[in-house]
Design a protein around this motif. Structure first.
Motif, PDB file in Angstrom:
ATOM      1  N   GLY A   1      27.908   5.392 -44.529  1.00  0.00           N
ATOM      2  CA  GLY A   1      27.132   4.705 -44.331  1.00  0.00           C
ATOM      3  C   GLY A   1      27.706   3.874 -42.886  1.00  0.00           C
ATOM      4  N   VAL A   2      29.303   3.561 -43.382  1.00  0.00           N
ATOM      5  CA  VAL A   2      29.734   2.389 -41.949  1.00  0.00           C
ATOM      6  C   VAL A   2      30.146   2.534 -40.724  1.00  0.00           C
ATOM      7  CG1 VAL A   2      31.173   1.094 -41.518  1.00  0.00           C
ATOM      8  CG2 VAL A   2      30.749   1.240 -43.890  1.00  0.00           C
TER       9      VAL A   2
ATOM     10  N   TYR B   1      26.467   3.770 -39.076  1.00  0.00           N
ATOM     11  CA  TYR B   1      26.404   2.502 -38.812  1.00  0.00           C
ATOM     12  C   TYR B   1      27.271   2.000 -36.990  1.00  0.00           C
ATOM     13  CZ  TYR B   1      25.513  -2.006 -37.795  1.00  0.00           C
ATOM     14  OH  TYR B   1      25.346  -3.511 -37.145  1.00  0.00           O
TER      15      TYR B   1
ATOM     16  N   LYS C   1      25.805   4.027 -33.785  1.00  0.00           N
ATOM     17  CA  LYS C   1      25.068   3.732 -33.834  1.00  0.00           C
ATOM     18  C   LYS C   1      25.469   2.356 -33.051  1.00  0.00           C
ATOM     19  CE  LYS C   1      21.853   4.904 -36.826  1.00  0.00           C
ATOM     20  NZ  LYS C   1      21.196   4.261 -38.603  1.00  0.00           N
ATOM     21  N   LEU C   2      26.258   1.390 -32.973  1.00  0.00           N
ATOM     22  CA  LEU C   2      26.594   0.445 -32.567  1.00  0.00           C
ATOM     23  C   LEU C   2      27.519   0.775 -31.917  1.00  0.00           C
ATOM     24  CD1 LEU C   2      25.805  -2.649 -33.438  1.00  0.00           C
ATOM     25  CD2 LEU C   2      28.521  -2.894 -34.203  1.00  0.00           C
TER      26      LEU C   2
ATOM     27  N   LEU D   1      21.943   2.244 -46.156  1.00  0.00           N
ATOM     28  CA  LEU D   1      23.080   2.469 -44.988  1.00  0.00           C
ATOM     29  C   LEU D   1      22.424   3.511 -44.212  1.00  0.00           C
ATOM     30  CD1 LEU D   1      25.972   1.705 -47.395  1.00  0.00           C
ATOM     31  CD2 LEU D   1      24.257   0.174 -46.303  1.00  0.00           C
TER      32      LEU D   1
ATOM     33  N   THR E   1      19.708   8.531 -41.060  1.00  0.00           N
ATOM     34  CA  THR E   1      19.330   9.193 -40.461  1.00  0.00           C
ATOM     35  C   THR E   1      19.644  10.944 -40.959  1.00  0.00           C
ATOM     36  OG1 THR E   1      21.403   8.304 -39.153  1.00  0.00           O
ATOM     37  CG2 THR E   1      20.803  10.468 -38.100  1.00  0.00           C
TER      38      THR E   1
ATOM     39  N   ASN F   1      22.902   9.092 -31.976  1.00  0.00           N
ATOM     40  CA  ASN F   1      22.671   8.483 -31.859  1.00  0.00           C
ATOM     41  C   ASN F   1      23.751   7.257 -31.942  1.00  0.00           C
ATOM     42  OD1 ASN F   1      20.854   8.734 -33.936  1.00  0.00           O
ATOM     43  ND2 ASN F   1      21.421   8.644 -36.409  1.00  0.00           N
TER      44      ASN F   1
ATOM     45  N   PRO G   1      21.964  -6.681 -36.585  1.00  0.00           N
ATOM     46  CA  PRO G   1      20.752  -5.883 -37.130  1.00  0.00           C
ATOM     47  C   PRO G   1      19.842  -4.197 -36.569  1.00  0.00           C
ATOM     48  CG  PRO G   1      20.191  -8.067 -37.226  1.00  0.00           C
ATOM     49  CD  PRO G   1      21.702  -7.469 -36.327  1.00  0.00           C
TER      50      PRO G   1
ATOM     51  N   GLN H   1      21.371  -0.584 -36.317  1.00  0.00           N
ATOM     52  CA  GLN H   1      20.819   0.186 -37.878  1.00  0.00           C
ATOM     53  C   GLN H   1      19.864   1.521 -37.543  1.00  0.00           C
ATOM     54  OE1 GLN H   1      22.465   1.620 -39.736  1.00  0.00           O
ATOM     55  NE2 GLN H   1      21.399   1.289 -41.573  1.00  0.00           N
TER      56      GLN H   1
ATOM     57  N   TYR I   1      12.062   3.234 -40.971  1.00  0.00           N
ATOM     58  CA  TYR I   1      13.203   2.396 -42.437  1.00  0.00           C
ATOM     59  C   TYR I   1      12.538   2.271 -43.892  1.00  0.00           C
ATOM     60  CZ  TYR I   1      17.168  -0.377 -44.027  1.00  0.00           C
ATOM     61  OH  TYR I   1      18.544  -0.289 -45.215  1.00  0.00           O
TER      62      TYR I   1
END
Lengths: 100, 212
Positions: free
Chosen positions: A10-11, A14, A17-18, B34, B37, B68, B88, B91, B122
């Motif tokens: 999950g991290v 993320y 993407k970030l 979380l 995707t 992504n 946020p 995400q 989402y």
């Protein structure tokens, strides 16, 4: 799959993407771009092959192959996603019932 | 919104497959919340179901999540004005929100499209996962129902749109070849990670086409 693995995934997902959002235009185009674009077809097809023909680290041929054939035909004929899954699942179950 | 609903419907089978592969309802839900995707999530549970280790499940899922990053790069200038709200917003950077956003003609519509698509997907993706996971827990032995074929079938359906050009097809064939050849020789989960090298012949084809 442990909670640790899920949290790591999950991290990680993320952060991927970030990083993109923040790194902006500083990443050059070219081979890296293309390589990432080619990952989904390569990995997906590899997964398909493995999930159909692998069992306990050996290559086998069983009812799943029928499901795969049905899935391919259904996708080519533009059957919607859920339909493809249902058809493949039923085909495999029926094959197993008949052949064992 | 229709797109969001369609993606949500895909979330249902994910929930079912996740629980079939052995995840609890809670784990499947957290994964959707979380990771968010689809491709990565399907890959992770697919690898697990085929007997791979969590390491290769996470590895292949992250490899698939790398695109992504490209989306993020593409949306970077659009999202820049958001400042800290990019945290946020990131995400929600996925196939669908990016696609809807870049299809717009002006920045205001593009940003709106991003938020609406992102939030909508989402909501529906996670609802779908919840429903599917709940259903999945009710099902008994997956093989009798043919559910083990649902894993490869889901990827056949997803891969359909991606095999549109020669490099992609070459990479796909190479991926299959590498993975199958690797099976008798490697521990579970390694074949799928090795298949990532299939991009090399794909890139080769791409270069040859570009050089012409």
């Amino acid at each position: 799959m442990s909670w640790t693995a899920i949290l790591v995934l999950g991290v990680g997902a993320y952060l991927l993407k970030l990083v993109g959002v923040f790194i902006g235009n500083r990443l050059p185009d070219g081979p890296l771009h293309d390589a990432v674009r080619l990952l989904p077809p390569a990995l997906f097809c590899a997964l398909i092959a493995l999930q159909t023909f692998e069992r306990d680290q050996e290559l086998v041929l069983d009812a799943r192959a029928v499901g795969l054939a049905v899935a391919i035909i259904a996708t080519v004929r533009k059957v919607p996603f859920l339909g493809v899954l249902v058809l493949a699942t039923v085909a495999t179950a029926v094959t197993r019932l008949l052949i064992g | 919104m229709v797109l969001a609903l369609a993606v949500g419907l895909v979330g249902i089978p994910f929930g079912v497959l996740a629980t079939t592969a052995g995840l609890s309802f809670a784990k499947a839900m957290v994964m959707s919340l979380l990771v968010f995707t689809g491709a990565s999530q399907f890959a992770a549970v697919g690898v697990l179901d085929a007997g791979g280790s969590p390491f290769s499940a996470v590895g292949s899922a992250l490899l698939l999540g790398a695109r992504n990053t490209l989306y993020g790069i593409r949306l970077s200038s659009l999202l820049a004005p958001l400042g800290l709200r990019r945290l946020p917003a990131a995400q929600l950077v996925i196939d669908e929100s990016t696609a809807m956003s870049v299809a717009q003609t002006d920045d205001r519509c593009a940003l709106e499209a991003f938020w609406w698509t992102g939030l909508g997907v989402y909501l529906f993706w996670n609802s779908g996962t919840a429903l599917g996971a709940w259903l999945g827990d009710l099902i008994g032995e997956p093989e009798t129902w043919g559910l083990d074929a649902a894993f490869p079938a889901s990827f056949v359906a997803l891969v359909g749109t991606q095999l549109t050009d020669q490099p992609a097809r070459v990479a796909a064939i190479a991926g299959v070849a590498i993975a199958l050849v690797a099976v008798p020789f490697s521990p579970p989960g390694l074949p799928i990670l090795l298949a990532a090298f299939a991009v090399v012949p794909g890139l080769g084809v791409l270069k040859r086409v570009a050089d012409r």
